[in-house]
Design an enzyme around this catalytic site. Structure first.
Site, PDB file in Angstrom:
ATOM      1  N   TYR A  39       0.609  -1.310  -0.154  1.00  7.14           N
ATOM      2  CA  TYR A  39      -0.114  -0.369   0.296  1.00  7.14           C
ATOM      3  C   TYR A  39       0.502   1.243  -0.325  1.00  7.14           C
ATOM      4  CZ  TYR A  39       1.216   1.371   4.635  1.00  7.14           C
ATOM      5  OH  TYR A  39       1.633   1.148   6.069  1.00  7.14           O
ATOM      6  N   LYS A 151       6.358  -1.901   2.665  1.00  6.24           N
ATOM      7  CA  LYS A 151       5.646  -1.403   2.787  1.00  6.24           C
ATOM      8  C   LYS A 151       4.074  -2.582   2.687  1.00  6.24           C
ATOM      9  CE  LYS A 151       2.945   3.189   2.819  1.00  6.24           C
ATOM     10  NZ  LYS A 151       3.476   3.391   4.252  1.00  6.24           N
ATOM     11  N   GLU A 183      11.377   2.718  14.678  1.00  4.61           N
ATOM     12  CA  GLU A 183      10.752   3.539  14.303  1.00  4.61           C
ATOM     13  C   GLU A 183       9.537   3.836  14.970  1.00  4.61           C
ATOM     14  OE1 GLU A 183       9.383   2.863  10.133  1.00  4.61           O
ATOM     15  OE2 GLU A 183       9.562   0.449  10.876  1.00  4.61           O
ATOM     16  N   LEU A 207      10.758   1.443   7.879  1.00  2.79           N
ATOM     17  CA  LEU A 207      10.193   1.536   6.442  1.00  2.79           C
ATOM     18  C   LEU A 207      10.332   2.951   5.885  1.00  2.79           C
ATOM     19  CD1 LEU A 207       8.383   1.345   3.799  1.00  2.79           C
ATOM     20  CD2 LEU A 207       6.528   3.044   5.565  1.00  2.79           C
TER      21      LEU A 207
END
Length: 301
Positions: A39, A151, A183, A207
């Site tokens: 996505y 992702k 993250e 990511l």
């Protein structure tokens, strides 16, 4: 009948634009069965879609990583038609795109004949010039898989961490793997120490966010040194500032991370504020065609 919620007025799905209530997929779509898909999220702002090409490049890069045969150039025509149908051609909106491997009998191996399923929607969405939040974040173990650079639509680990943050009354969860910050549950995290910005390397454990890349580029333009290395949980208190980045988060100051308080009374660190202002100025430009391919091929700066 859809439950109550903020659903988009129109959805593009596999060649057709439909109402949200009529947008359906097969129960045998591999995105539904396995989370086998990619996505992307981007924003349309005052001067077009913010870093559109960079987002599309990342979408294509991720599709290539998991060998889904789809070329994102096919999306642009459909995206324009969707925005027009939804009455959002020149309005601020969030754009969500999802490509799965498609419909096939439920077997783990990639099906040879499946055709990718494509879904896009747009929602009215306003972003402030600068994110005013003073973010608070809890620390959560990073229990996700070892390919966080992909992702994937399979986000259960992220969801569980974010739910823990919501239950704790925090804005976000910062994830810790082997003693180091990676993250946030849906953001990148960056620190400031002695005027330098420090962030986890863009490897398989994070990511590589488009906003993260924009901020790194801004740092280089502003003469702010950038160091790509993991920050240990034990080093949190030694950092001068910290902030989150993301497509809808933009650049958001962190007031408290775990038990450590960086700032009180709506204060923002000097470097964070400088980057917030520089990031806000980008909205005055048409950034749709800008890319980060050169940076994305680098491991360090």
């Amino acid at each position: 009948m859809l439950p109550q919620g903020n659903f988009p007025p129109k959805v593009f799905i596999n060649g057709e634009i439909r109402s949200s209530e009529d947008a359906q997929i097969s129960v045998f779509d591999r995105g539904f069965l396995f989370g086998d898909g990619i996505y992307e999220v981007m924003m349309q702002l005052e001067n077009g879609i913010f870093y559109k090409q960079a987002h599309l490049d990342r979408l294509q890069d991720n599709l290539n990583k998991i060998h889904i045969a789809f070329y994102v150039e096919e999306i642009e025509h459909h995206l324009e038609a969707l925005l027009k149908s939804a009455g959002l051609t020149e309005k601020s909106c969030l754009i969500y795109m999802q490509v799965t491997r498609g419909i096939a009998a439920r077997k783990h191996a990639y099906p040879k004949e499946a055709t990718a399923s494509v879904m896009i929607y747009a929602l009215p969405y306003e972003l402030p010039r600068i994110n005013p939040k003073q973010m608070t974040a809890i620390l959560e173990p990073d229990v996700r898989w070892h390919r966080c650079d992909i992702k994937s639509v399979s986000l259960l680990g992220n969801i569980m961490a974010n739910e823990a943050a919501m239950n704790a009354g925090a804005n976000e969860a910062a994830l810790v793997r082997d003693g180091y910050l990676t993250e946030g549950s849906h953001t990148n995290i960056l620190f400031v120490k002695d005027g330098k910005v420090i962030t986890h390397p863009a490897n398989e454990h994070i990511l590589n966010g488009v906003t993260r890349m924009i901020v790194i580029q801004l740092c280089l333009e502003l003469g702010i040194p950038v160091v790509e290395k993991p920050v240990a949980q034990s080093e949190i208190e030694q950092m001068d500032e910290a902030f989150f980045t993301g497509t809808t988060t933009q650049v958001a100051a962190i007031a408290q991370l775990g038990k450590h308080v960086y700032f009180e009374d709506n204060q923002v660190g000097a470097v964070t504020r400088q980057l917030q202002e520089a990031f806000a100025l980008l909205r005055e430009k048409n950034t749709s065609e800008l890319t980060f391919q050169t940076y994305m091929n680098q491991q360090t700066i």
